[in-house]
Motif scaffolding. Structure first.
Motif, PDB file in Angstrom:
ATOM      1  N   PHE A 153      -0.187 -10.790   4.547  1.00  0.00           N
ATOM      2  CA  PHE A 153      -1.707 -10.845   5.315  1.00  0.00           C
ATOM      3  C   PHE A 153      -1.453 -10.707   6.783  1.00  0.00           C
ATOM      4  N   LYS A 154      -0.550 -11.248   7.231  1.00  0.00           N
ATOM      5  CA  LYS A 154      -0.348 -11.240   8.874  1.00  0.00           C
ATOM      6  C   LYS A 154       0.100  -9.840   9.184  1.00  0.00           C
ATOM      7  N   ALA A 155       1.175  -9.366   8.447  1.00  0.00           N
ATOM      8  CA  ALA A 155       1.701  -8.064   8.519  1.00  0.00           C
ATOM      9  C   ALA A 155       0.624  -6.874   8.593  1.00  0.00           C
ATOM     10  N   ALA A 156      -0.404  -6.995   7.513  1.00  0.00           N
ATOM     11  CA  ALA A 156      -1.491  -5.946   7.388  1.00  0.00           C
ATOM     12  C   ALA A 156      -2.313  -6.066   8.690  1.00  0.00           C
ATOM     13  N   THR A 157      -2.565  -7.524   9.082  1.00  0.00           N
ATOM     14  CA  THR A 157      -3.637  -7.448  10.179  1.00  0.00           C
ATOM     15  C   THR A 157      -2.955  -7.060  11.558  1.00  0.00           C
ATOM     16  N   VAL A 158      -1.646  -7.465  11.576  1.00  0.00           N
ATOM     17  CA  VAL A 158      -1.232  -7.015  12.894  1.00  0.00           C
ATOM     18  C   VAL A 158      -1.036  -5.326  12.942  1.00  0.00           C
ATOM     19  N   SER A 159      -0.800  -4.706  11.777  1.00  0.00           N
ATOM     20  CA  SER A 159      -0.629  -3.109  11.655  1.00  0.00           C
ATOM     21  C   SER A 159      -2.212  -2.787  11.789  1.00  0.00           C
ATOM     22  N   LEU A 160      -3.025  -3.305  11.452  1.00  0.00           N
ATOM     23  CA  LEU A 160      -4.551  -2.523  11.661  1.00  0.00           C
ATOM     24  C   LEU A 160      -4.784  -2.488  13.060  1.00  0.00           C
ATOM     25  N   VAL A 161      -4.616  -3.930  13.857  1.00  0.00           N
ATOM     26  CA  VAL A 161      -4.853  -4.016  14.820  1.00  0.00           C
ATOM     27  C   VAL A 161      -4.166  -3.055  15.892  1.00  0.00           C
ATOM     28  N   ALA A 162      -2.983  -2.990  15.791  1.00  0.00           N
ATOM     29  CA  ALA A 162      -2.025  -2.113  16.552  1.00  0.00           C
ATOM     30  C   ALA A 162      -2.391  -0.749  16.430  1.00  0.00           C
ATOM     31  N   ASN A 163      -3.202  -0.280  15.434  1.00  0.00           N
ATOM     32  CA  ASN A 163      -3.343   1.182  15.097  1.00  0.00           C
ATOM     33  C   ASN A 163      -4.734   1.660  15.809  1.00  0.00           C
ATOM     34  N   THR A 164      -4.663   1.291  17.147  1.00  0.00           N
ATOM     35  CA  THR A 164      -5.840   1.806  18.170  1.00  0.00           C
ATOM     36  C   THR A 164      -5.595   2.705  19.103  1.00  0.00           C
ATOM     37  N   ALA A 165      -5.001   2.400  20.327  1.00  0.00           N
ATOM     38  CA  ALA A 165      -4.746   3.213  21.068  1.00  0.00           C
ATOM     39  C   ALA A 165      -4.154   4.488  20.976  1.00  0.00           C
ATOM     40  N   PRO A 166      -3.342   4.723  20.225  1.00  0.00           N
ATOM     41  CA  PRO A 166      -2.745   5.968  19.735  1.00  0.00           C
ATOM     42  C   PRO A 166      -3.623   7.059  18.974  1.00  0.00           C
ATOM     43  N   VAL A 167      -4.765   6.406  18.276  1.00  0.00           N
ATOM     44  CA  VAL A 167      -5.449   7.335  17.274  1.00  0.00           C
ATOM     45  C   VAL A 167      -5.839   8.509  18.058  1.00  0.00           C
ATOM     46  N   ALA A 168      -6.341   8.162  19.042  1.00  0.00           N
ATOM     47  CA  ALA A 168      -7.159   9.587  19.807  1.00  0.00           C
ATOM     48  C   ALA A 168      -6.435  10.970  19.885  1.00  0.00           C
ATOM     49  N   GLY A 299      11.887  -6.830   1.868  1.00  0.00           N
ATOM     50  CA  GLY A 299      11.545  -8.038   2.366  1.00  0.00           C
ATOM     51  C   GLY A 299      11.943  -9.216   1.638  1.00  0.00           C
ATOM     52  N   SER A 300      13.077  -8.951   0.792  1.00  0.00           N
ATOM     53  CA  SER A 300      13.813  -9.961   0.152  1.00  0.00           C
ATOM     54  C   SER A 300      15.166  -9.884   0.712  1.00  0.00           C
ATOM     55  N   GLY A 301      16.058 -10.766   0.017  1.00  0.00           N
ATOM     56  CA  GLY A 301      17.490 -10.752   0.434  1.00  0.00           C
ATOM     57  C   GLY A 301      17.746 -11.417   1.614  1.00  0.00           C
ATOM     58  N   ASP A 302      17.996 -10.993   2.772  1.00  0.00           N
ATOM     59  CA  ASP A 302      18.355 -11.428   4.087  1.00  0.00           C
ATOM     60  C   ASP A 302      17.437 -11.813   5.031  1.00  0.00           C
ATOM     61  N   THR A 303      16.238 -11.915   4.710  1.00  0.00           N
ATOM     62  CA  THR A 303      15.182 -12.362   5.435  1.00  0.00           C
ATOM     63  C   THR A 303      15.213 -13.972   5.419  1.00  0.00           C
ATOM     64  N   GLY A 304      15.574 -14.414   4.320  1.00  0.00           N
ATOM     65  CA  GLY A 304      15.718 -16.118   4.145  1.00  0.00           C
ATOM     66  C   GLY A 304      14.495 -16.802   4.174  1.00  0.00           C
ATOM     67  N   GLY A 305      13.188 -16.261   3.881  1.00  0.00           N
ATOM     68  CA  GLY A 305      11.979 -16.759   3.591  1.00  0.00           C
ATOM     69  C   GLY A 305      11.711 -17.394   5.158  1.00  0.00           C
ATOM     70  N   THR A 306      11.801 -16.669   6.144  1.00  0.00           N
ATOM     71  CA  THR A 306      11.711 -17.424   7.480  1.00  0.00           C
ATOM     72  C   THR A 306      10.104 -17.398   7.805  1.00  0.00           C
ATOM     73  N   ASP A 307       9.516 -18.461   8.897  1.00  0.00           N
ATOM     74  CA  ASP A 307       8.249 -18.187   9.215  1.00  0.00           C
ATOM     75  C   ASP A 307       7.460 -17.293   9.527  1.00  0.00           C
ATOM     76  N   ALA A 308       6.449 -16.989   8.832  1.00  0.00           N
ATOM     77  CA  ALA A 308       5.805 -15.838   9.078  1.00  0.00           C
ATOM     78  C   ALA A 308       4.980 -15.617  10.475  1.00  0.00           C
ATOM     79  N   GLY A 309       4.740 -16.851  11.024  1.00  0.00           N
ATOM     80  CA  GLY A 309       3.907 -16.613  12.255  1.00  0.00           C
ATOM     81  C   GLY A 309       5.052 -16.482  13.366  1.00  0.00           C
ATOM     82  N   THR A 310       5.879 -17.593  13.590  1.00  0.00           N
ATOM     83  CA  THR A 310       6.694 -17.883  14.855  1.00  0.00           C
ATOM     84  C   THR A 310       8.100 -17.752  14.718  1.00  0.00           C
TER      85      THR A 310
END
Length: 568
Positions: A153-168, A299-310
């Motif tokens: 959910f956070k990955a989708a949110t961040v990607s959506l908000v980031a897709n702004t300034a370059p769009v024009a 997303g599996s393997g060596d990510t280790g299930g780390t914190d999604a926020g920080t």
């Protein structure tokens, strides 16, 4: 020939606008309030648009349904043709293991997820926007973030908000080029004016991404690298759009910004983020295979299930050879080369000879103002130089250079189509909605009502672009819908035509994050199918806040306060 009337209800533009806006109200209420799936919301809105077109505007039933078919086809080609082929290139790298090498490469730049969000979603996303656009940056960036340890959910949110300034300036400058061609304004003037508006967004978006990942603490600890990245992108976007090349604006800006960010990260002591338990906000663990939406194991393997926020993005240290790293970056280098070659004038001329233009059968609609045949009734099957075709060619070259077997390449394409099946349906339905509203006169009614705002026109002009992109999901389409209207209104009101035309495109980029296509693509790519309404509620506030900022900027540019920013 059917010619729409702008004020079909009692000759009142105001009342007619309320009725014309009904399909949009239906769509956003169903999607954002009642949490109905995007494709069902779009289908209900389409039915409402056809009803309004027939009952209020007197459009023949056959023509209204035919316009919906044309819109759906436009949603499939060129829009989803681009997205499918862009994601296919990515999917092949996943299936062959090259994506994991690329992910580790990004992870080695920084193990701080706050800065990883800026590197991947903003810098790399801008490069993808420059090369492909039309949803590809959101899809690929969000999956890469999941592989780095972000919750879906956070990955989708961040990607959506980031897709702004370059769009024009996305898809090799297609929105700005379209705006210039339709309005008759010089491309250099339109590009230069947009390049004096969107850089303001670029300067603040990386800081906003840091806030989305880690709140105020993240901003306090990483504001300087994020701001340096945004400012360098802004300067590069301004210089390139004004003095170098419209097509390469985002390519240059993306490469400059990531270079500056890496330099600042290596020369700045950034406090390590505190490790905390994973937020339940996004649902699913960071290492969840299902979170990618592709079933590929990213997303599996060596990510280790780390914190999604920080938390940090990787735990296991894997050393990749130089050849492996080069192979991981090869697909994107191929894309850059293919698009660069396709823009060489002699090559471009040859490619464009394959264009097939024809009037859509049975669709006979006139422009409500000029009375001339509506331009959108002409279908341009420009398949050879199309962005999607160039991406398909890039994928074939990538498969050859990486020695990927035809069986694996075809299997990857099948997975891509399966992953995007609901996004394809949503995009086709929403474009059908846009075409019905446009050709029946509903869009023009709303646009003329807003254009009648008098002195407030400059303030409200970005809203038109925002509305167009929110409905169609494309800054190019929004410029096609409202570009001529903006220029006409500007001339009638004494404003510089370039200002309001550019405002349409600049305001439009802020509707991208809540467009149903982008929401559907983000949800499909991250395994959040059916949660588009939650994503909408998460990003709508940021969209409106940044839109307000753009409205204020355009208004001040129309006065002596910031009038010096415009072309003399």
């Amino acid at each position: 020939m059917f010619q729409p009337v702008l004020d079909p209800l009692a000759g009142s533009l105001g009342w007619s606008s309320l009725v014309a806006a009904l399909p949009l109200v239906v769509f956003f209420v169903l999607l954002g309030v009642l949490r109905v799936q995007a494709w069902l919301s779009a289908l209900a809105a389409l039915a409402s648009a056809v009803l309004v077109a027939v009952a209020a505007y007197g459009m023949p039933v056959g023509q209204s349904l035919n316009s919906a078919v044309l819109g759906a086809l436009f949603g499939l080609f060129p829009i989803m043709w681009i997205v499918v082929n862009a994601l296919w290139v990515y999917q092949m790298t996943v299936d062959t293991g090259h994506f994991e090498t690329l992910r580790r490469s990004f992870g080695k730049l920084s193990d701080d997820q706050r800065l990883q969000a800026v590197i991947v979603a903003f810098c790399f996303g801008a490069l993808l926007e420059a090369l492909a656009g039309f949803g590809a940056p959101v899809a690929i960036s969000s999956v890469m973030l999941i592989a780095l340890g972000f919750q879906p959910f956070k990955a989708a949110t961040v990607s959506l908000v980031a897709n702004t300034a370059p769009v024009a300036f996305g898809a090799m400058g297609t929105p700005v080029i379209t705006l210039s061609e339709l309005t008759g304004l010089p491309l250099e003037d339109v590009s230069a004016t947009v390049g004096r508006q969107t850089p303001l967004l670029a300067a603040v978006v990386p800081v906003l991404l840091v806030f989305l990942v880690d709140g105020r603490r993240g901003v306090r600890q990483t504001w300087w690298p994020a701001l340096a990245c945004g400012l360098s992108f802004a300067v590069a976007q301004f210089v390139t759009s004004n003095y170098l090349s419209v097509q390469l604006t985002d390519v240059v800006a993306a490469l400059v910004s990531v270079g500056v960010l890496v330099l600042v990260m290596r020369t700045t002591n950034i406090p390590a983020p505190a490790h905390a338990s994973a937020s339940a906000e996004g649902g699913g663990g960071a290492g969840s295979d299902a979170g990618t939406g592709a079933g590929t194991g990213t997303g599996s393997g060596d990510t280790g299930g780390t914190d999604a926020g920080t938390g940090t993005g990787t735990v296991t240290e894997v050393r990749d050879s130089r050849r492996a790293a080069l192979n991981a970056y090869l697909p994107y280098a191929v894309i850059i080369v293919v698009f660069a070659v396709s823009q060489i004038p002699p090559v471009k001329a040859v490619l464009e000879k394959g264009a097939v233009l024809f009037d859509w059968p049975g669709l006979d609609v006139a422009d409500p103002v000029t009375g001339k045949p509506a331009a959108s009734t002409v279908f341009n099957f420009n398949w050879l130089p199309a962005t999607g075709t160039m991406l398909l060619l890039s994928g074939l070259l990538t498969a050859a250079l990486l020695v990927i077997s035809p069986r694996v390449a075809v299997r990857s394409y099948g997975r891509t189509l399966h992953q995007l099946r609901w996004a394809i349906l949503t995009v086709a339905t929403v474009l059908a909605l846009a075409y019905v509203m446009n050709l029946s006169g509903q869009t023009s009614t709303i646009g003329h009502f807003i254009a009648g705002a008098g002195p407030a026109l400059a303030f409200l002009s970005p809203v038109l672009g925002w509305l167009g992109v929110a409905v169609t999901g494309s800054d190019t389409s929004a410029n096609a819908l409202f570009g001529i209207l903006q220029v006409t209104a500007a001339k009638n009101s004494g404003y510089a035509p370039e200002l309001l035309a550019a405002a349409n495109s600049s305001g439009g980029v802020l509707g991208k994050m809540l467009s149903p296509q982008n929401l559907a693509i983000a949800a499909a790519a991250t395994g959040l199918g059916g949660r588009e309404p939650e994503l909408l509620r998460k990003v709508v506030g940021w969209s409106l806040a940044l839109l307000l900022l753009m409205c204020v900027l355009v208004f001040l540019q129309s006065t002596s306060v910031l009038g010096w920013m415009l072309l003399s």
